[in-house]
Design a protein around this motif. Structure first.
Motif, short mmCIF file in Angstrom:
data_model
loop_
_atom_site.label_atom_id
_atom_site.label_comp_id
_atom_site.label_asym_id
_atom_site.label_seq_id
_atom_site.Cartn_x
_atom_site.Cartn_y
_atom_site.Cartn_z
N GLN A 146 26.27 110.19 0.09
CA GLN A 146 26.13 108.90 0.74
C GLN A 146 27.50 108.29 1.06
N GLN A 147 28.52 109.13 1.20
CA GLN A 147 29.85 108.63 1.49
C GLN A 147 29.92 108.11 2.92
N THR A 148 30.64 107.03 3.07
CA THR A 148 30.94 106.51 4.40
C THR A 148 32.38 106.87 4.71
N LEU A 149 32.59 107.82 5.62
CA LEU A 149 33.92 108.30 5.92
C LEU A 149 34.38 107.80 7.27
N SER A 150 35.66 107.50 7.36
CA SER A 150 36.25 107.19 8.66
C SER A 150 36.29 108.47 9.48
N LYS A 151 36.55 108.33 10.76
CA LYS A 151 36.60 109.50 11.63
C LYS A 151 37.70 110.46 11.17
N ARG A 152 38.82 109.90 10.75
CA ARG A 152 39.93 110.72 10.28
C ARG A 152 39.57 111.45 8.99
N GLU A 153 38.90 110.76 8.08
CA GLU A 153 38.49 111.39 6.83
C GLU A 153 37.45 112.47 7.07
N GLN A 154 36.55 112.23 8.02
CA GLN A 154 35.52 113.22 8.34
C GLN A 154 36.15 114.48 8.90
N VAL A 155 37.13 114.31 9.80
CA VAL A 155 37.82 115.46 10.39
C VAL A 155 38.56 116.24 9.30
N GLU A 156 39.24 115.51 8.40
CA GLU A 156 39.96 116.17 7.32
C GLU A 156 39.00 116.94 6.42
N GLN A 157 37.89 116.32 6.06
CA GLN A 157 36.95 116.98 5.17
C GLN A 157 36.38 118.24 5.79
N GLU A 158 36.04 118.17 7.07
CA GLU A 158 35.52 119.35 7.75
C GLU A 158 36.57 120.46 7.79
N SER A 159 37.84 120.08 7.98
CA SER A 159 38.92 121.06 8.01
C SER A 159 39.12 121.69 6.63
N LEU A 160 39.05 120.88 5.58
CA LEU A 160 39.21 121.41 4.23
C LEU A 160 38.08 122.37 3.88
N LEU A 161 36.86 122.01 4.20
CA LEU A 161 35.72 122.87 3.90
C LEU A 161 35.78 124.16 4.71
N ALA A 162 36.24 124.05 5.96
CA ALA A 162 36.38 125.26 6.79
C ALA A 162 37.46 126.17 6.22
N GLY A 163 38.50 125.56 5.63
CA GLY A 163 39.61 126.34 5.10
C GLY A 163 39.26 127.16 3.87
N ILE A 164 38.18 126.81 3.18
CA ILE A 164 37.79 127.56 1.98
C ILE A 164 36.50 128.34 2.19
N GLN A 165 36.05 128.45 3.45
CA GLN A 165 34.86 129.27 3.71
C GLN A 165 35.13 130.71 3.27
N TRP A 166 34.12 131.34 2.72
CA TRP A 166 34.28 132.68 2.14
C TRP A 166 33.45 133.69 2.91
N PRO A 167 33.99 134.87 3.17
CA PRO A 167 33.20 135.89 3.88
C PRO A 167 31.90 136.20 3.16
N LYS A 168 30.84 136.36 3.94
CA LYS A 168 29.52 136.61 3.36
C LYS A 168 29.10 138.06 3.56
N PRO A 169 28.36 138.62 2.60
CA PRO A 169 27.79 139.96 2.79
C PRO A 169 26.74 139.92 3.90
N PRO A 170 26.29 141.08 4.36
CA PRO A 170 25.23 141.11 5.37
C PRO A 170 23.99 140.40 4.87
N ASP A 171 23.20 139.90 5.81
CA ASP A 171 21.94 139.24 5.45
C ASP A 171 21.01 140.23 4.75
N GLY A 172 20.24 139.68 3.84
CA GLY A 172 19.29 140.52 3.12
C GLY A 172 19.71 140.74 1.69
N LYS A 173 18.77 141.17 0.88
CA LYS A 173 19.02 141.38 -0.54
C LYS A 173 19.82 142.65 -0.76
N ILE A 174 20.87 142.55 -1.58
CA ILE A 174 21.75 143.68 -1.86
C ILE A 174 21.50 144.14 -3.29
#
Length: 551
Positions: free
Chosen positions: A68-96
């Motif tokens: 329920q955070q209320t973020l400014s436009k600048r904070e929203q852009v930063e947060q999206e950039s931070l989350l994108a920066g730690i995205q992790w490669p995923k295995p193929p779809d389906g149970k392994i």
């Protein structure tokens, strides 16, 4: 008399029957109500139990302050950039299946051009090849690795930089920083399949570590569950911080008011979070922090001649068990009087968790004139204070606010770092050191980003009014891992939080003590609370910022 016998007397008799019936009925329904509460919500007097003890998801609406955070436009852009920066490669779809997951025993690494003539400052490249338990090459990435070079005789070591090619191959780059024989070590911390389980737990089960608070009035007390996010359906006490907006909730006691809260404590850790298939990805002697061996030479010889060294990685290295930073000069404070001279006339404030409390303990034990003043604080919790009246030194430690997994902390001593910083005047004789990471590993990253954003704002304001204040950030560190610890405090969680923290504090006039590389590069076993020699090197780096080399 006839009227009394026919009308009034039956009425009186009926009235008494109603009173008796009502008394027993109220007692029955009260007892039933308490039983219902205990059966449905697991909340009892003088006890707390977790209301989400099953692995199935709750259908009740959660009380989640971080959504329920209320973020400014600048904070929203930063947060999206931070989350994108730690995205992790995923295995193929389906149970392994487990047999198709990464097997460190069948994986290997090779040194690229091992016979090359190497100089100090050269880059050494290593190729890691992953295979599954069937011996087949992996076709996708996402494994979490750690790597270092080391020379045991010289007590030298440095961390490597890992690049995921996302096809089962990984490149590791080392900067050769000392002459002699240099060995390469690579280990699999978690297979990619385990990382996806950790990611799911972080997003879907932030309740897997839960907390409790005690409420007391006179001799009566109650204990209820608390967290950043609580399932709805029961009344809650909203302890969201008015200044920072940091969310925190507790279920409301049945009889006491929210204002009667007296303490905060760790409640416990949930069990049974994994399916039988998922648990196979977390085996201590199979796929958690297991070495990957070389299929050829595992060392190179480095000549004393120095080559150009444009690389910014690593931040430092060990040589003869002393940390040598590549970004700033470090003095080795081997004598207590050197530390006393450095800290004379200063107030040193340490904020964070138990890993920075180690700094308080080290300085208090090593410097004879620093005497701990007994504040009556709970052991290992604080706040703590040591004083050197002769040299006018004040050293203080205070733990950060919730979520903090310590034993009982009095509510009155539960402070947010940002609020504490706002109350500091600052100046050339004020030194502040902060670490905050380990206790946020079980929550979605947005919770951590919010906390750092508040701390960063307070730091910027403090430096604006008192620019000569020295502020040092201690990074996260690696630790020993087993199947249970991995689900709550994995190095992968710490690595992601550490990456976010470094980005959020870049470009600000703060200094970093790189506890991460200090713990990865050292030859001692990994530990949440690093060994004394590592802490000593952290203190040397810290004090070198406080008392830089005079030129």
């Amino acid at each position: 008399v006839m009227i009394y016998n026919l009308l009034i007397q039956p009425f009186i008799f009926f009235f008494f029957i109603i009173l008796i019936f009502r008394e027993y009925t109220v007692k029955y329904w009260r007892a039933l109500d308490v039983t219902y509460l205990k059966a449905c919500f697991w909340i009892t007097e003088n006890n707390v139990q977790h209301s989400l003890s099953q692995t199935t998801k709750t259908t009740r609406k959660p009380y989640c302050g971080y959504t329920q955070q209320t973020l400014s436009k600048r904070e929203q852009v930063e947060q999206e950039s931070l989350l994108a920066g730690i995205q992790w490669p995923k295995p193929p779809d389906g149970k392994i299946a487990f047999e198709q997951s990464t097997d460190p025993a069948q994986s290997d690494f090779v040194i690229v051009k091992p016979s090359r003539f190497f100089k100090v400052g050269d880059q050494l490249e290593v190729l890691v090849r992953m295979r599954d338990f069937q011996g087949k090459p992996k076709q996708y990435g996402g494994d979490y690795l750690q790597a270092r070079i080391h020379s045991p005789v010289l007590k030298a070591g440095a961390a490597g930089r890992i690049v995921d090619c996302q096809n089962g191959l990984y490149k590791v780059f080392f900067t050769l920083l000392w002459p002699g024989e240099v060995k390469v070590s690579v280990s699999l911390v978690h297979p990619s399949e385990a990382v996806q389980v950790l990611l799911r737990l972080r997003e879907e089960r932030p309740d897997r570590v839960y907390f409790k608070s005690s409420f007391k009035s006179g001799r009566y007390s109650e204990t209820t569950e608390c967290n950043v996010c609580l399932p709805g359906g029961l009344p809650v006490c909203n302890f969201t911080d008015l200044h920072t907006g940091e969310p925190w909730f507790c279920y409301k006691p049945r009889k006491l008011s929210c204002a009667s809260r007296i303490s905060h404590a760790k409640g416990g850790y949930l069990k049974g979070l994994l399916t039988p298939e998922e648990s196979l990805f977390f085996q201590s002697d199979v796929n958690i922090k297991r070495p990957i061996l070389s299929s050829g030479p595992d060392s190179v010889i480095v000549n004393m001649d120095r080559a150009e060294d444009p690389s910014a990685s690593p931040s430092g290295y060990y040589y003869e068990d002393q940390w040598r930073s590549r970004t700033h000069w470090i003095h080795n404070f081997n004598k207590s009087d050197e530390i006393t001279e450095c800290l004379q006339g200063k107030v040193i404030r340490l904020f964070g968790d138990s890993t920075i409390r180690q700094w308080f303990e080290y300085l208090t034990a090593f410097v004879p004139d620093l005497v701990e003043f007994n504040l009556g604080s709970p052991k290992n919790v604080g706040p703590f204070m040591s004083v050197d009246l002769k040299h006018n030194i004040l050293l203080k430690f205070r733990c950060h606010g919730p979520p903090i997994r310590f034993s009982t902390v009095f509510s009155s001593e539960l402070r947010y770092i940002a609020n504490e910083l706002d109350g500091i005047v600052g100046g050339r004789n004020t030194v502040i050191a902060i670490t905050i990471w380990s206790h946020f590993s079980t929550f979605p990253v947005e919770v951590y980003i919010r906390r750092l954003r508040n701390i960063r704002r307070a730091i910027i304001q403090l430096l604006d009014r008192s620019p000569k204040t020295v502020i040092v950030i201690r990074t996260a560190n690696v630790q020993e891992l087993g199947p249970e610890v991995s689900l709550f405090n994995s190095d992968w969680y710490s690595f992601q939080l550490d990456s976010v923290m470094r980005k959020m504090f870049s470009g600000i006039a703060v200094h970093f003590v790189d506890a991460w590389e200090m713990s990865v590069a050292h030859y001692l076993p990994h530990n949440l609370h690093p060994n004394g020699i590592i802490v000593k090197n952290q203190i040397d780096a810290f004090l070198s910022y406080v008392c830089p080399l005079q030129t």
